[in-house]
Each structure stands twice: as structure tokens, then as C-alpha cells.
Scaffold this active site. Structure first.
Site, short mmCIF file in Angstrom:
data_model
loop_
_atom_site.label_atom_id
_atom_site.label_comp_id
_atom_site.label_asym_id
_atom_site.label_seq_id
_atom_site.Cartn_x
_atom_site.Cartn_y
_atom_site.Cartn_z
N ASN A 108 43.32 39.52 33.13
CA ASN A 108 41.81 39.24 33.18
C ASN A 108 41.09 39.99 32.41
OD1 ASN A 108 39.30 38.31 34.03
ND2 ASN A 108 39.63 39.04 36.33
N GLY B 291 38.27 47.35 39.59
CA GLY B 291 37.72 48.27 38.72
C GLY B 291 37.34 49.62 39.10
N GLU C 145 42.73 40.33 46.09
CA GLU C 145 41.94 41.15 45.29
C GLU C 145 41.15 41.90 46.18
OE1 GLU C 145 42.13 40.93 40.96
OE2 GLU C 145 40.62 39.49 41.35
N GLU D 26 38.35 23.59 43.76
CA GLU D 26 37.71 22.39 43.85
C GLU D 26 38.84 21.37 43.56
OE1 GLU D 26 33.91 23.68 44.29
OE2 GLU D 26 34.64 21.65 44.60
N LYS E 25 37.90 39.75 31.50
CA LYS E 25 36.70 39.84 31.97
C LYS E 25 35.83 39.40 30.62
CE LYS E 25 37.85 42.26 36.02
NZ LYS E 25 37.77 43.32 36.90
N HIS F 15 36.63 30.22 44.29
CA HIS F 15 36.84 28.99 45.37
C HIS F 15 37.18 27.45 44.72
CE1 HIS F 15 33.18 27.00 44.17
NE2 HIS F 15 32.72 28.13 43.93
N SER G 32 42.82 47.31 40.15
CA SER G 32 43.36 48.66 39.65
C SER G 32 44.62 48.96 39.71
CB SER G 32 42.78 49.82 40.43
OG SER G 32 41.32 49.84 40.56
P1 PGA Z 1 41.12 45.94 37.69
O1 PGA Z 1 40.54 44.21 37.93
O2 PGA Z 1 42.35 45.66 37.61
O3 PGA Z 1 40.04 46.34 36.70
O4 PGA Z 1 40.72 46.41 39.15
C1 PGA Z 1 41.35 43.37 38.27
C2 PGA Z 1 40.74 42.16 38.63
O5 PGA Z 1 39.50 41.92 38.71
O6 PGA Z 1 41.25 40.92 38.33
#
Ligand code: PGA
Length: 253
Positions: free
Chosen positions: A29, A174, A168, A116, A31, A114, A213
């Protein structure tokens, strides 16, 4: 102007179809990170060592890079997904992207807070994220919170149509703090039991991913838990080398 599903010439592989529970899945991911050039280098580096891995992999990236990633990962088995999607089908929603549009450019999965029904309708497997805040954990509410979140999704989407469920914990995302493998397993077992109650056969095939993390040095112990079928990786997915190490930790011993 309306989005309609067409057969994309290079669809991203259906990562989450016909899963055998022995196979692990690790999803990057990214981001809001990356650039056209950095992504190309990431793909090149990751693909060079893809043969060492025996788990399924996917990359969820910002919308603007998705088409290019589908091209870069074409025929490699690495699936490409979006990080979010509009709950609406189409219309005057400035800045939104619909599931039909994602399907149109060859996406096979999408992260969703969520779920759909229309995601399912467009053949996109929802990776549904659940997780408790630190305050909820400290109040002993972890299981109640994640089960409530999952049950809400199950009122809209049958288990068989779920791509995966990602546990999560909000306090672990993070932050460098990870749930212990035992604590994560405990939650995963509760999630699995909840899915099993709804549809035992489909529950056995639904991957339960842990996110929060996950790093190369803690991934193996997490992924070795019986109900942890892989991970959703944020920070450690930004460098191809680290993501490769996390994927390598997903081997089935
Ligand atoms: P992270 O993020 O591995 O940096 O903790 C995980 C996520 O938000 O999918």
C-alpha cells in the site's frame, strides 16, 4: 460521458481468485508516495527478484499511476489495485473515481474501509480493512470493534465475494508499533470464526491479512500464525528491496 466496463486488454491478474489457504498474499500500500520514474525503478528492481518468491503479490498505488503500473506488471503475476473507490456509480462527484472506472483500466482489487456491492459487480475484489483505535484496545474492545466492522460489511457483501479482510490496528499503522503475533492471531481467529458462521466454505478461502508496521524483521513470525495469510504493507513497501524481504518472509514452511 459515462464510465462503462470494457474488456481491458491487459487486466491486472485476479490476485484473490481461487485462493488456496496455503498461499500467502502480500499487498503493498504505497499511500500517497511515488512518481512515474520512482515507480518504474521500483517495478524493475522488484521484478528482477520476483522468481525467489512463492507468495502472491499486489501493489495498491495512487490513481494517477495505476494504468502505467498495469503495463509495467503485465504478465508478471503482480496484481495492481487502487487504494480507495467512490461508493457512487457515476455523476457529479468532483474528484471521485468509480469502481467501473477501475475495472475499465484493468484493476482487480481495491482497498476499502467499507465495502459496497457495486465493487463486486464490477469484478473488483474488495480488501476490507478493519481495526481498533488505541483507546478501544485499552478499553478491551478490540474484538467487539473489529467484529462489528466486519459484520457491517457482511450485511452488504457475501463472504464469497470478499477479496480479503485486512486487520489493521489503527495504533499500529505507520507508528512502528506492531501487534504481537499472538495478539494478531487472536483477532484473526475471531474474524475467521465470524466469516465461518456466515459461510464456512468461503471463510476457509478468504485471506486474512495483517497490516500495521510490518517490516522485514517481524514479518515471518506474523505470517507464520495459522490465521494470518499475509500482509498489507505500507512503509516497508516503499522500497522494492524491503517489500521483497517482507514477501520472502511469507513463505509457507
Ligand atoms: P504501515 O501501513 O505498514 O506503514 O504501518 C500499513 C497500512 O496502512 O496499510
Amino acid at each position: 460521458m459515462s464510465a462503462s466496463k470494457t474488456d481491458h486488454p491487459h487486466p491486472s491478474p485476479a490476485l484473490l481468485e481461487k485462493l488456496s489457504v496455503r498461499e500467502k498474499i502480500v499487498i503493498a500500500n504505497w499511500k500517497m508516495n511515488g512518481s512515474a520514474e520512482a515507480n518504474r525503478l521500483w517495478a524493475e528492481e522488484f521484478l528482477a527478484k520476483l522468481g525467489d518468491l512463492n507468495c502472491r503479490t499486489a501493489v495498491c498505488a495512487p490513481f494517477v499511476y495505476l494504468s502505467e503500473l498495469v503495463r509495467l506488471f503485465k504478465d508478471t503475476g503482480v496484481a495492481v489495485g487502487a487504494q480507495t473507490v467512490s461508493p457512487r456509480d457515476q455523476g457529479a462527484f468532483t474528484g471521485e473515481v468509480s469502481a467501473a472506472m477501475l475495472a475499465d483500466i484493468g484493476m482487480s482489487l481495491c482497498l476499502v474501509g467499507h465495502s459496497e456491492r457495486r465493487l463486486v459487480a464490477h469484478g473488483i475484489a474488495p480488501v476490507v480493512c478493519v481495526g481498533e483505535t488505541l483507546a478501544e484496545r485499552e478499553a478491551g474492545l478490540t474484538e467487539a470493534v473489529v467484529l462489528r466492522q466486519l459484520r457491517t460489511v457482511l450485511t452488504r457483501v457475501p463472504v464469497a465475494k470478499l477479496g480479503a479482510v485486512a486487520y489493521e490496528p489503527v495504533w499500529a499503522i505507520g507508528t512502528g508499533r506492531t501487534a504481537t503475533p499472538q495478539a494478531a492471531q487472536h483477532v484473526h481467529a475471531a474474524l475467521r470464526a465470524c466469516l465461518t458462521e456466515a459461510d464456512a466454505e468461503a471463510a476457509a478461502k478468504t485471506p486474512l491479512l495483517y497490516g500495521g508496521s510490518v517490516k522485514p524483521d517481524n514479518a515471518h513470525e506474523l505470517f507464520s500464525q495459522p490465521d494470518i495469510d499475509g500482509g498489507l504493507i505500507g512503509g516497508a513497501a516503499l522500497k522494492a528491496e524491503d517489500f521483497h524481504s517482507v514477501c520472502a518472509a511469507a513463505r509457507v514452511d
